[in-house]
Design a protein around this motif. Structure first.
Motif, short mmCIF file in Angstrom:
data_model
loop_
_atom_site.label_atom_id
_atom_site.label_comp_id
_atom_site.label_asym_id
_atom_site.label_seq_id
_atom_site.Cartn_x
_atom_site.Cartn_y
_atom_site.Cartn_z
N CYS A 1 -14.28 -23.73 -22.37
CA CYS A 1 -15.76 -24.90 -21.46
C CYS A 1 -16.75 -25.58 -22.12
O CYS A 1 -17.11 -26.08 -22.50
CB CYS A 1 -14.97 -25.75 -20.56
N SER A 2 -17.84 -23.77 -21.59
CA SER A 2 -18.77 -23.45 -21.88
C SER A 2 -18.52 -23.44 -23.65
O SER A 2 -20.10 -23.78 -23.65
CB SER A 2 -18.72 -21.84 -21.31
N ASP B 1 -28.09 -27.66 -20.00
CA ASP B 1 -26.62 -27.82 -20.23
C ASP B 1 -26.37 -26.74 -21.14
O ASP B 1 -25.81 -25.98 -21.13
CB ASP B 1 -26.38 -29.15 -21.03
N VAL C 1 -25.19 -18.82 -20.18
CA VAL C 1 -24.67 -18.22 -19.50
C VAL C 1 -22.99 -18.09 -18.52
O VAL C 1 -22.40 -17.21 -18.73
CB VAL C 1 -25.50 -18.26 -17.46
N LEU C 2 -22.43 -19.04 -18.66
CA LEU C 2 -21.20 -19.55 -18.28
C LEU C 2 -20.48 -18.65 -19.63
O LEU C 2 -19.21 -18.49 -19.05
CB LEU C 2 -20.82 -21.11 -18.38
N LEU D 1 -12.89 -20.94 -19.00
CA LEU D 1 -14.52 -20.69 -19.14
C LEU D 1 -14.93 -21.08 -20.57
O LEU D 1 -15.64 -22.01 -20.25
CB LEU D 1 -14.90 -20.07 -18.15
N THR D 2 -14.50 -19.66 -21.40
CA THR D 2 -15.17 -19.39 -22.21
C THR D 2 -15.06 -20.60 -23.02
O THR D 2 -16.01 -21.33 -23.51
CB THR D 2 -14.88 -18.17 -22.44
N MET E 1 -27.32 -23.65 -19.34
CA MET E 1 -26.42 -23.24 -18.69
C MET E 1 -25.01 -22.63 -19.28
O MET E 1 -23.68 -22.05 -19.25
CB MET E 1 -25.47 -24.32 -17.96
N ALA E 2 -25.01 -22.87 -20.89
CA ALA E 2 -23.39 -22.85 -21.46
C ALA E 2 -23.62 -21.72 -21.94
O ALA E 2 -22.15 -21.04 -21.58
CB ALA E 2 -23.57 -24.06 -22.85
N LEU F 1 -20.52 -15.49 -19.03
CA LEU F 1 -19.78 -15.20 -17.58
C LEU F 1 -18.11 -15.03 -18.43
O LEU F 1 -17.46 -13.97 -17.62
CB LEU F 1 -20.08 -16.05 -16.32
N GLY F 2 -17.90 -15.49 -19.30
CA GLY F 2 -16.64 -16.21 -19.06
C GLY F 2 -15.78 -14.75 -20.11
O GLY F 2 -14.72 -14.41 -20.15
#
Length: 175
Positions: free
Chosen positions: A66-67, A17, A23-24, A63-64, A20-21, A27-28
Motif C-alpha cells: 500500500c505504501s 503523501d 516512512v510507511l 503495508l509495504t 508519509m509513503a 516501516l513495512g
C-alpha cells in the motif's frame, strides 16, 4: 485566487503523501524483516501456519504494498513549490502544539513509565500537559496560579482514577 490556493494545497498534500509513503514503506520493510527473523519454534513442534511472525509478516507485506502504491501515485503528481509550502507548515503554531503533544507523550512513555510508579507517571503527564497548554501554548492570556491549581487537581483525580479503575477494578497490572 481560489484556483491558486487549491493548486498549492494539492501540491502540499502530494508532497506530504510522498513523505508519509517513504516512512510507511520503511516501516513495512522493517516489519517484514523482523517477522521473517522471528524464531519459528521448530524445536517445540509448532505448525508452520501458527508461527508467531506469520500475521505480522502479512501485515508488513500489505503495508509495504500500500505504501508503495501511495509512493508511486504521489511521485507522479506535479507539485511546483509543494516541498516549500509543506515545510512552511512546520513553522506554524499548530505544528508547535503537535510537537508538544508528541514530546510530552514520548517523555511519559520512554522516561517516566518504569522509572516511577504508573499512577505517578500519569499524574505528572496530566499535570505537565495541562500546564503547557494552558500557559505556554494558550491562545490568550492565562492566570498561572489558577492553571496550576486546576492542573494539580485534575492530575491527582485523573492519575488516581486511572490507578483505581485499572489496578483495583479491572485487576490489570500496570507497569
Amino acid at each position: 485566487m481560489l484556483d491558486d490556493s487549491n493548486a498549492r494545497e494539492a501540491g502540499v498534500r502530494a508532497r506530504a503523501d510522498l513523505l508519509m509513503a517513504v516512512v510507511l514503506l520503511a516501516l513495512g520493510l522493517a516489519v517484514i524483516y523482523l517477522s521473517w527473523t522471528m524464531p519459528r519454534l521448530e524445536a517445540r513442534r509448532i505448525h508452520p501456519s501458527t508461527i508467531p511472525g506469520l500475521v505480522p509478516l502479512f501485515l508488513g507485506i500489505a503495508l509495504t504494498c500500500c505504501s508503495g502504491l501511495l509512493l508511486w501515485r504521489s511521485w507522479r503528481i506535479e507539485a511546483p513549490g509543494g516541498w516549500q509550502h509543506l515545510f512552511g507548515l512546520f513553522r506554524t503554531r499548530e505544528a508547535l502544539r503537535i510537537g508538544a503533544v508528541l514530546g510530552l507523550a514520548l517523555i511519559h512513555t520512554l522516561v517516566l513509565v518504569g522509572l516511577v510508579p504508573f499512577w505517578a507517571a500519569a499524574m505528572l503527564f496530566i499535570f505537565a500537559f495541562i500546564m503547557v497548554f494552558e500557559t505556554w501554548l494558550n491562545e490568550g492570556p492565562a492566570e498561572p496560579l489558577k492553571s496550576f491549581c486546576w492542573a494539580l487537581a485534575i492530575a491527582v483525580v485523573g492519575g488516581g482514577g486511572i490507578y483505581l479503575v485499572f489496578e483495583r477494578i479491572f485487576l490489570v497490572r500496570l507497569p
